[in-house]
Design an enzyme around this catalytic site. Structure first.
Site, mmCIF file in Angstrom:
data_model
loop_
_atom_site.group_PDB
_atom_site.id
_atom_site.type_symbol
_atom_site.label_atom_id
_atom_site.label_comp_id
_atom_site.label_asym_id
_atom_site.label_seq_id
_atom_site.Cartn_x
_atom_site.Cartn_y
_atom_site.Cartn_z
ATOM 1 N N LYS A 13 0.839 -1.210 0.000
ATOM 2 C CA LYS A 13 0.000 0.000 0.000
ATOM 3 C C LYS A 13 0.872 1.258 0.000
ATOM 4 C CE LYS A 13 -1.855 -1.070 3.973
ATOM 5 N NZ LYS A 13 -1.083 -2.289 4.317
ATOM 6 N N ARG A 88 -8.851 1.625 9.756
ATOM 7 C CA ARG A 88 -8.402 0.279 10.059
ATOM 8 C C ARG A 88 -9.324 -0.427 11.026
ATOM 9 N NH1 ARG A 88 -2.463 0.627 9.260
ATOM 10 N NH2 ARG A 88 -1.507 -1.202 10.146
ATOM 11 N N ARG A 127 11.889 -6.149 4.168
ATOM 12 C CA ARG A 127 11.834 -4.681 4.170
ATOM 13 C C ARG A 127 12.903 -4.093 5.093
ATOM 14 N NH1 ARG A 127 6.284 -1.828 5.212
ATOM 15 N NH2 ARG A 127 6.274 -3.235 6.992
ATOM 16 N N ARG A 160 12.199 -2.600 10.639
ATOM 17 C CA ARG A 160 11.154 -2.081 11.520
ATOM 18 C C ARG A 160 10.940 -3.090 12.643
ATOM 19 N NH1 ARG A 160 5.997 -0.047 7.972
ATOM 20 N NH2 ARG A 160 4.888 -1.204 9.586
ATOM 21 N N ARG A 171 0.449 -9.031 13.828
ATOM 22 C CA ARG A 171 -0.142 -7.975 12.988
ATOM 23 C C ARG A 171 -1.193 -8.556 12.042
ATOM 24 N NH1 ARG A 171 4.876 -5.591 10.233
ATOM 25 N NH2 ARG A 171 3.483 -4.145 9.192
#
Ligand code: AP5
Length: 225
Positions: A13, A88, A127, A160, A171
């Site tokens: 996203k 969300r 990532r 992260r 998550r």
């Protein structure tokens, strides 16, 4: 153009929102980025959000809603925006609807990034972000020019905290429980479009620009640029 990007963690996203923001000359509003920036600045909001984010939980609605409302009132959002990571929860969606109704600026589209689990896992585990400016990279898909160093500001790249293996599962669970009801919510309103988050960035971007054209959304948007 006013868009919401909906989808699981790692769906791409944020990456797609950055490209669309340039193409359409409208701001990319990412609650995750705003919260991480608050954390870098050690502001009261950042410090309050830290514990939730590192555990892979959602930050309380009241904090995030206030943040988004303030952001949408800024001048640059008057010509449109791309909301990434917000809403969300059903409560966030209701407040967003109410706020946009009051401002008389309805959403044009909610793009739901349907993404498979292996793709999500590969993207999140690979990532890396810049510890200073927050720019996003990937160990395989979007490598920096120099290993471990940010192309934009030369600072060190870090993982992260919420991309660690033990937090990714948490998550995804939170996403399934708290965010997936929004697929139905926007589906019933008639403005949800499903797209494949598994696609590479460019082919997906091409599909989206064709979709906007077909829906007559590009005329106003390109006048902004
Ligand atoms: P947030 O930052 O919003 O995290 P997220 O929704 O979990 O989304 P991600 O950033 O993980 O994924 P993405 O879909 O943007 O993927 P990306 O493009 O980066 O939120 C973090 C935390 O903040 C939350 O857990 C919560 O605590 C809090 N929070 C935020 N908003 C909140 C809210 N509204 N309410 C309450 N709490 C909130 O891509 C991932 C990787 O894949 C990158 O390395 C990228 O380079 C690569 N990649 C991306 N797209 C592609 C592609 N198409 N092909 C190949 N590689 C790709």
């Amino acid at each position: 153009m006013r868009l919401v990007l909906l989808g699981p963690p790692g769906a791409g996203k944020g990456t797609q929102a950055q490209v669309l923001s340039k193409d359409l000359s409208i701001p990319h509003v990412s609650t995750g980025d705003m919260l991480r920036e608050a954390l870098r600045q050690t502001s009261p909001l950042g410090l309050e959000a830290k514990g939730y984010m590192e555990k892979g939980k959602l930050v309380p609605d009241t904090l995030v809603i206030a943040l988004v409302k303030e952001r949408l009132l800024k001048e640059d959002a008057a010509k449109g925006f791309i909301l990434d990571g917000f809403p969300r929860t059903p409560e966030q969606a209701r407040v967003l609807d109410h706020t946009l109704e009051e401002l008389k600026i309805p959403l044009d589209l909610v793009l739901y990034f349907e993404t498979s689990l292996p793709v999500i896992t590969r993207r999140l585990s690979g990532r890396r972000i810049c510890g200073k400016c927050g720019k996003n990279f990937h160990l395989v898909n979007f490598k920096p020019k120099v290993d471990g160093v940010c192309d934009a500001c030369g600072s060190a790249l870090v993982q992260r905290p919420d991309d660690r293996e033990e937090t990714i599962g948490k998550r995804l669970k939170v996403y399934n429980e708290e965010t997936t009801p929004l697929i139905d919510y926007y589906g019933k309103k008639g403005n949800l479009v499903r797209v494949s988050g598994d696609l590479e960035v460019r082919p997906l971007n091409t599909q989206l620009m064709e979709l906007f054209k077909k829906k007559g959304l590009l005329r106003g948007a390109l006048a902004n640029s």
